[in-house]
Design a protein around this motif. Structure first.
Motif, PDB file in Angstrom:
ATOM      1  N   THR A 167       0.851  -1.206   0.000  1.00 19.09           N
ATOM      2  CA  THR A 167       0.000   0.000   0.000  1.00 19.09           C
ATOM      3  C   THR A 167       0.876   1.242   0.000  1.00 19.09           C
ATOM      4  OG1 THR A 167      -0.631  -1.034   2.075  1.00 19.09           O
ATOM      5  CG2 THR A 167      -2.341   0.045   0.869  1.00 19.09           C
ATOM      6  N   MET A 168       1.979   1.155   0.751  1.00 16.81           N
ATOM      7  CA  MET A 168       2.908   2.290   0.787  1.00 16.81           C
ATOM      8  C   MET A 168       3.443   2.593  -0.605  1.00 16.81           C
ATOM      9  SD  MET A 168       5.632   2.202   3.880  1.00 16.81           S
ATOM     10  CE  MET A 168       6.987   2.932   3.008  1.00 16.81           C
ATOM     11  N   GLN A 169       3.804   1.523  -1.306  1.00 14.43           N
ATOM     12  CA  GLN A 169       4.335   1.683  -2.659  1.00 14.43           C
ATOM     13  C   GLN A 169       3.297   2.288  -3.588  1.00 14.43           C
ATOM     14  OE1 GLN A 169       5.763  -2.094  -3.944  1.00 14.43           O
ATOM     15  NE2 GLN A 169       7.591  -1.180  -4.825  1.00 14.43           N
ATOM     16  N   THR A 176      -3.265   9.869  -5.848  1.00 13.79           N
ATOM     17  CA  THR A 176      -4.665  10.115  -6.182  1.00 13.79           C
ATOM     18  C   THR A 176      -5.418   8.797  -6.353  1.00 13.79           C
ATOM     19  OG1 THR A 176      -3.735  11.911  -7.459  1.00 13.79           O
ATOM     20  CG2 THR A 176      -6.098  11.604  -7.601  1.00 13.79           C
ATOM     21  N   VAL A 177      -4.839   7.913  -7.170  1.00 13.06           N
ATOM     22  CA  VAL A 177      -5.489   6.619  -7.397  1.00 13.06           C
ATOM     23  C   VAL A 177      -5.549   5.835  -6.093  1.00 13.06           C
ATOM     24  CG1 VAL A 177      -5.297   4.412  -8.583  1.00 13.06           C
ATOM     25  CG2 VAL A 177      -4.836   6.532  -9.812  1.00 13.06           C
ATOM     26  N   ALA A 178      -4.449   5.907  -5.310  1.00 15.10           N
ATOM     27  CA  ALA A 178      -4.410   5.188  -4.045  1.00 15.10           C
ATOM     28  C   ALA A 178      -5.568   5.635  -3.158  1.00 15.10           C
ATOM     29  CB  ALA A 178      -3.074   5.425  -3.351  1.00 15.10           C
ATOM     30  N   ARG A 179      -5.820   6.947  -3.160  1.00 15.86           N
ATOM     31  CA  ARG A 179      -6.895   7.477  -2.322  1.00 15.86           C
ATOM     32  C   ARG A 179      -8.241   6.952  -2.788  1.00 15.86           C
ATOM     33  NH1 ARG A 179      -5.255  12.773  -1.980  1.00 15.86           N
ATOM     34  NH2 ARG A 179      -4.099  12.383  -0.077  1.00 15.86           N
ATOM     35  N   GLY A 182      -9.150   3.632  -1.641  1.00 14.28           N
ATOM     36  CA  GLY A 182      -9.451   3.504  -0.225  1.00 14.28           C
ATOM     37  C   GLY A 182      -8.224   3.301   0.647  1.00 14.28           C
ATOM     38  N   ILE A 183      -7.047   3.594   0.112  1.00 22.06           N
ATOM     39  CA  ILE A 183      -5.827   3.466   0.913  1.00 22.06           C
ATOM     40  C   ILE A 183      -5.698   4.697   1.807  1.00 22.06           C
ATOM     41  CG2 ILE A 183      -3.310   3.506   0.762  1.00 22.06           C
ATOM     42  CD1 ILE A 183      -3.594   1.866  -1.817  1.00 22.06           C
ATOM     43  N   PRO A 184      -5.416   4.499   3.097  1.00 25.55           N
ATOM     44  CA  PRO A 184      -5.226   5.670   3.967  1.00 25.55           C
ATOM     45  C   PRO A 184      -3.900   6.363   3.628  1.00 25.55           C
ATOM     46  CG  PRO A 184      -4.839   3.646   5.185  1.00 25.55           C
ATOM     47  CD  PRO A 184      -5.264   3.235   3.829  1.00 25.55           C
ATOM     48  N   VAL A 185      -3.944   7.218   2.612  1.00 17.81           N
ATOM     49  CA  VAL A 185      -2.733   7.822   2.055  1.00 17.81           C
ATOM     50  C   VAL A 185      -1.931   8.571   3.115  1.00 17.81           C
ATOM     51  CG1 VAL A 185      -1.933   9.598   0.471  1.00 17.81           C
ATOM     52  CG2 VAL A 185      -3.602   7.937  -0.285  1.00 17.81           C
ATOM     53  N   GLU A 186      -2.630   9.360   3.926  1.00 14.54           N
ATOM     54  CA  GLU A 186      -1.932  10.173   4.919  1.00 14.54           C
ATOM     55  C   GLU A 186      -1.121   9.303   5.876  1.00 14.54           C
ATOM     56  OE1 GLU A 186      -1.440  13.382   5.030  1.00 14.54           O
ATOM     57  OE2 GLU A 186      -2.442  13.277   3.087  1.00 14.54           O
ATOM     58  N   ARG A 187      -1.761   8.171   6.302  1.00 11.11           N
ATOM     59  CA  ARG A 187      -1.070   7.303   7.240  1.00 11.11           C
ATOM     60  C   ARG A 187       0.147   6.662   6.574  1.00 11.11           C
ATOM     61  NH1 ARG A 187      -4.537   2.667   9.403  1.00 11.11           N
ATOM     62  NH2 ARG A 187      -6.155   4.263   9.451  1.00 11.11           N
ATOM     63  N   MET A 188       0.017   6.332   5.300  1.00  8.81           N
ATOM     64  CA  MET A 188       1.134   5.721   4.583  1.00  8.81           C
ATOM     65  C   MET A 188       2.308   6.697   4.444  1.00  8.81           C
ATOM     66  SD  MET A 188       0.512   2.700   4.045  1.00  8.81           S
ATOM     67  CE  MET A 188      -0.802   2.174   5.103  1.00  8.81           C
ATOM     68  N   ILE A 189       1.973   7.955   4.156  1.00  4.80           N
ATOM     69  CA  ILE A 189       3.028   8.964   4.022  1.00  4.80           C
ATOM     70  C   ILE A 189       3.727   9.153   5.365  1.00  4.80           C
ATOM     71  CG2 ILE A 189       3.470  11.392   3.557  1.00  4.80           C
ATOM     72  CD1 ILE A 189       1.334  11.302   1.432  1.00  4.80           C
ATOM     73  N   LEU A 190       2.930   9.181   6.431  1.00  2.00           N
ATOM     74  CA  LEU A 190       3.516   9.329   7.760  1.00  2.00           C
ATOM     75  C   LEU A 190       4.457   8.153   8.045  1.00  2.00           C
ATOM     76  CD1 LEU A 190       3.733  10.788  10.428  1.00  2.00           C
ATOM     77  CD2 LEU A 190       1.773   9.493  11.240  1.00  2.00           C
ATOM     78  N   LEU A 191       4.014   6.960   7.668  1.00  6.50           N
ATOM     79  CA  LEU A 191       4.830   5.763   7.879  1.00  6.50           C
ATOM     80  C   LEU A 191       6.168   5.891   7.142  1.00  6.50           C
ATOM     81  CD1 LEU A 191       4.783   2.970   9.167  1.00  6.50           C
ATOM     82  CD2 LEU A 191       3.863   2.067   7.038  1.00  6.50           C
ATOM     83  N   THR A 192       6.100   6.427   5.911  1.00  3.74           N
ATOM     84  CA  THR A 192       7.317   6.615   5.135  1.00  3.74           C
ATOM     85  C   THR A 192       8.294   7.527   5.872  1.00  3.74           C
ATOM     86  OG1 THR A 192       5.867   6.560   3.232  1.00  3.74           O
ATOM     87  CG2 THR A 192       8.148   7.149   2.828  1.00  3.74           C
TER      88      THR A 192
END
Lengths: 291, 344
Positions: A167-169, A176-179, A182-192
Motif C-alpha cells: 500500500t505504501m508503494q 490520487t489513485v491510491a486514495r 481507499g488506501i489511507p494515504v496520509e497514514r502511509m506517508i507518515l509511515l514513510t
C-alpha cells in the motif's frame, strides 16, 4: 592485494552508511517530490541526542531509548506534520529551501546547544580485527555492513512482501489513485517519514563510533548520500543502495590510490557524468511527469 | 508621447543619495556591514537573474563569488594589477566559466541542474583549498589592496563604501536595463513556458547560456569587490553552504522581483551581523526566521508585501462594493447577482 581487500571492506562499510541515508532521500522524494537537504543533519543528530542524555546523567541504555524516541517523534512525525505538509502546496523549491534552513538550524543548534568539539560515541560493537584472506578487517566495519544490509533487506521485504508495504508503494506511485482505492494515504506517508527517521537513527548509531559525534558530520554524510542517491537513481530504493555502496567504494579507493585531497571530487565527477549520460540514475526509471 | 517614469528606476535614484549620506556616521565595523550588504546584493542580483527570471536553479553562485574573489586577490597581490582591471578580468572570467557551466544546463533542468552546479561548487572549493601554489590553500591570500582611483586613496572604510555603492548602482542599472530589454522578456518567457518561448522564436539555448553567464558574471563581480573589502580570503566563505545561503537570500527576499536581492541580502548578511550580540545563537535565529518566512510566504518578503497590497486593494474594492450595494440593490433585484458574478 591485502590492502585492496581492506579498502573494499572499508568502502562497503562507508557505503552502507551512505545507502541508509540515501534511502531517506528516495523515501522523501517519493512522497513529496522534494529533496530533503537536512538529511545529513538527520544522521548527525541522534548521536548528539544520546550524548546529551548521557551527559545529563542517564544510563547509556536509557539515553539511547530517550534519544531514539525523541528523534523519531521530532524528525519523523514533526518534520512531516510541521514542515513538509504546510509547505508542500507551495511547490518543490520553497520546500527544498525550507529544508536548507532546517539543516542550518539543526547544525547550529547542535553546535551551540551541545558542543563544537568531536565527541567519542559508545560503540555497540566490540573493537578488534578479523583476519580474512590475510587482510586485517575491523569488526566494526563488518558489523556496519551487516547491520545496514539487514536493515535495508528488511525494508525491501517489508515494502514488497507485506500488505502495508505494498500500500505504501501504491501511495508513492500515485497518491490520487491510491486514495480512490481507499488506501489511507496520509497514514502511509507518515509511515514513510517514520521509516526515514529510523534509518537515519540506525546510520547515526553505526557511524558515530567510527567518525565521532560532531555537529558538522551531516555535511559530509549528507553530500555523499545525496550523490549516492542521484547516481543510483533517485526514485528507487535499490538505486540508492547501489549508489551508496558505489560511492563508498569510490570514496575509499580514491583516497588510497588517487589523491586524498580530492577524495570528495571523484564521486562528484561520477555524479556529473551520470547526470549528463543517464539523468534518471544508473538504476532509476524515467519519470513520466510533466513539469 | 511621455512615458510613465519607471518606479524601479525612481527607487534606485532616490535610494542612492540616501545610502551615500546615511552611513557616514558609522564606525568602521558598521561600514563594513553595510558594504558587505552591497557586495552580497550584487551576487544575489546575479542569482536572481538566473533563478528568479530565467528559472534555472543554480547552487553555484557561492563558487562564482569565490572565483571572482580569488582572481582579484591573485591579480592584485601577485601580478600587481590595479583593482579596476582585476574587477573586469574577474567578471569576464566568471562570465566565461558561466558559459561553460551553462552547457550542462542546456541538457538538464530543474533539480538536475542544481546537482550539477552543486558538484561544480564543491570542486571549486576543493581547488581553492588544495592548490596551494595558486590560492594559498587553507592559509589563504592576505593583504589584498584597496584601490587608488584617479590619484585618491579609497582605502578607508567610508570612501570604499561609497565606491561600492557606485558600482552597485551601475550594476543595478545595467540589470534594470537588461530586464526591460527584449532579452529580459525572453528570459521571462523561458521561465514561464520554454516550449512556447521556442515556438515564438526565442533561441532557448542562447538565452539559457546568456542568463547563466550574466548571473555568474555578477557573482564574479561581487567576489572581486569582496576580496578588497575583507582584505584576506581563504576557501571557507566559498564552500557549498555559501551557495545555499545565497539561494536562501534570493528566495527569502523574493525571487523574480527586482529589489528582492537587496531585501534578501539585508536579511542574510546584515541581520546576522546585528544579531552577533546574541553570541553564537545568531545563525540559529537567522535560520529559524528564514524558515518562518518561506513558510508564511514562499514568494519571499517582497511577495508578502505584494500579497498584503493585493489583499488591501481587494478589501478596499469589497468595501466600495458594499457601500455601493444598497443603492444598486434597491434599483433592481437582478443587479446583485450580476455584481457577484463579475467579482468572482
Amino acid at each position: 592485494m591485502d590492502q585492496f581487500l581492506q579498502l573494499v571492506v572499508a568502502g562497503l562499510a562507508t557505503g552502507a552508511i551512505y545507502a541508509l541515508a540515501a534511502i531517506g532521500f528516495t523515501l522523501v522524494w517519493q512522497t513529496s517530490q522534494t529533496i530533503n537537504f537536512a538529511q545529513g543533519e538527520f544522521v548527525m543528530l541522534p548521536a548528539i541526542l544520546v550524548l546529551v542524555g548521557t551527559h545529563a546523567g542517564l544510563p547509556v541504555w536509557a539515553a539511547f531509548a530517550v534519544a531514539s524516541v525523541a528523534f523519531v517523534l521530532l524528525f519523523g512525525f514533526g518534520f512531516k506534520r510541521f514542515l513538509v505538509e504546510p509547505m508542500q502546496r507551495h511547490g518543490v523549491l520553497p520546500l527544498a529551501i525550507a529544508t536548507m534552513a532546517l539543516s542550518v538550524l539543526v547544525k547550529e543548534a547542535a553546535k551551540n546547544g551541545f558542543s563544537a568539539e568531536a565527541q567519542p560515541f559508545p560503540s555497540l560493537v566490540p573493537d578488534g580485527m578479523l583476519s580474512v584472506l590475510g587482510a586485517a578487517i575491523s569488526a566494526r566495519d563488518l558489523a556496519i555492513v551487516v547491520v545496514a544490509v539487514v536493515a535495508i533487506v528488511g525494508l525491501q521485504l517489508f515494502i514488497t512482501r507485506t500488505r502495508t508495504g505494498r500500500t505504501m508503494q501504491a501511495t508513492a506511485q500515485n497518491p490520487t489513485v491510491a486514495r480512490i482505492l481507499g488506501i489511507p494515504v496520509e497514514r502511509m506517508i507518515l509511515l514513510t517519514f517514520l521509516i526515514n527517521a529510523v534509518l537515519a537513527l540506525v546510520a547515526s548509531y553505526l557511524v558515530s563510533p567510527v567518525y565521532l559525534a560532531k555537529f558538522s558530520n551531516g555535511e559530509s554524510i549528507g553530500l555523499a548520500a545525496f550523490i549516492a542517491a542521484i547516481v543510483g537513481g533517485f526514485n528507487q530504493i535499490r538505486g540508492a543502495l547501489a549508489g551508496g555502496f558505489l560511492i563508498g567504494l569510490i570514496d575509499n579507493l580514491t583516497a588510497a590510490y588517487v589523491s586524498s585531497a580530492y577524495r570528495t571530487a571523484v564521486p562528484l565527477v561520477v555524479l556529473v557524468v551520470v547526470i549528463l549520460v543517464k539523468p534518471e540514475g544508473l538504476l532509476g526509471r524515467k519519470e513520466e511527469r510533466t513539469v | 508621447m511621455i512615458r510613465r517614469f519607471d518606479p524601479t528606476l525612481l527607487i534606485l535614484l532616490v535610494a542612492f543619495p540616501i545610502l551615500w549620506v546615511l552611513p557616514s556616521g558609522l564606525k568602521s565595523y558598521g561600514l563594513y556591514v553595510v558594504s558587505l550588504w552591497l557586495v552580497m546584493s550584487i551576487a544575489a542580483m546575479g542569482l536572481n537573474l538566473t533563478l528568479g527570471y530565467a528559472g534555472l536553479t543554480s547552487l553555484a553562485q557561492g563558487a562564482f563569488l569565490g572565483i571572482g574573489a580569488y582572481a582579484t586577490a591573485i591579480l592584485t597581490t601577485k601580478a600587481g594589477w590595479p583593482l579596476p582591471a582585476a574587477f573586469l578580468a574577474s567578471s569576464g572570467l566568471s562570465f566565461a566559466v558561466g558559459v561553460l557551466l551553462g552547457f550542462p544546463a542546456l541538457r538538464v533542468r530543474h533539480h538536475y541542474l542544481a546537482f550539477v552546479t552543486l558538484a561544480f561548487t564543491v570542486v571549486v572549493f576543493l581547488i581553492a583549498r588544495n592548490e596551494q601554489w595558486l590560492t594559498g590553500g587553507v592559509f589563504g591570500i592576505a593583504n589584498i589592496p584597496r584601490p587608488v582611483l584617479f590619484g585618491s586613496d579609497l582605502g578607508a572604510a567610508l570612501p570604499f563604501y561609497r565606491l561600492l555603492l557606485c558600482v552597485t548602482l551601475v550594476l543595478a542599472l545595467a540589470m534594470w536595463w537588461l530586464l526591460k530589454s527584449p532579452w529580459g522578456r525572453a528570459f521571462l518567457a523561458l521561465r514561464e513556458n520554454p516550449l512556447r518561448a521556442a515556438s515564438l522564436g526565442v533561441d532557448i539555448r542562447a538565452y539559457t547560456l546568456l542568463a547563466f553567464a550574466i548571473g555568474s558574471a555578477y557573482g564574479g563581480a561581487a567576489g572581486s569587490l569582496y576580496a578588497p573589502l575583507v582584505e584576506f580570503i581563504d576557501p571557507a566563505p566559498f564552500a557549498l553552504s555559501a551557495s545555499f545561503v545565497l539561494l536562501l537570500t534570493v528566495v527569502a527576499g523574493g525571487a523574480g522581483s527586482f529589489f528582492g536581492p537587496f531585501v534578501g541580502a539585508f536579511f542574510s548578511y546584515m541581520l546576522p551581523e546585528l544579531l552577533r550580540a546574541t553570541g553564537g545563537w545568531y545563525l540559529i535565529i537567522y535560520a529559524a526566521v528564514v524558515l518562518v518566512i518561506v513558510m508564511i510566504s514562499p514568494t519571499g518578503l517582497l511577495g508578502l508585501i505584494e500579497r498584503w497590497r493585493d489583499h488591501r486593494s481587494q478589501a478596499k474594492a469589497a468595501a466600495a462594493r458594499a457601500a455601493a450595494a444598497p443603492t444598486l440593490g434597491t434599483a433592481a433585484g437582478g443587479t446583485d447577482s450580476l455584481g457577484k458574478g463579475a467579482t468572482q
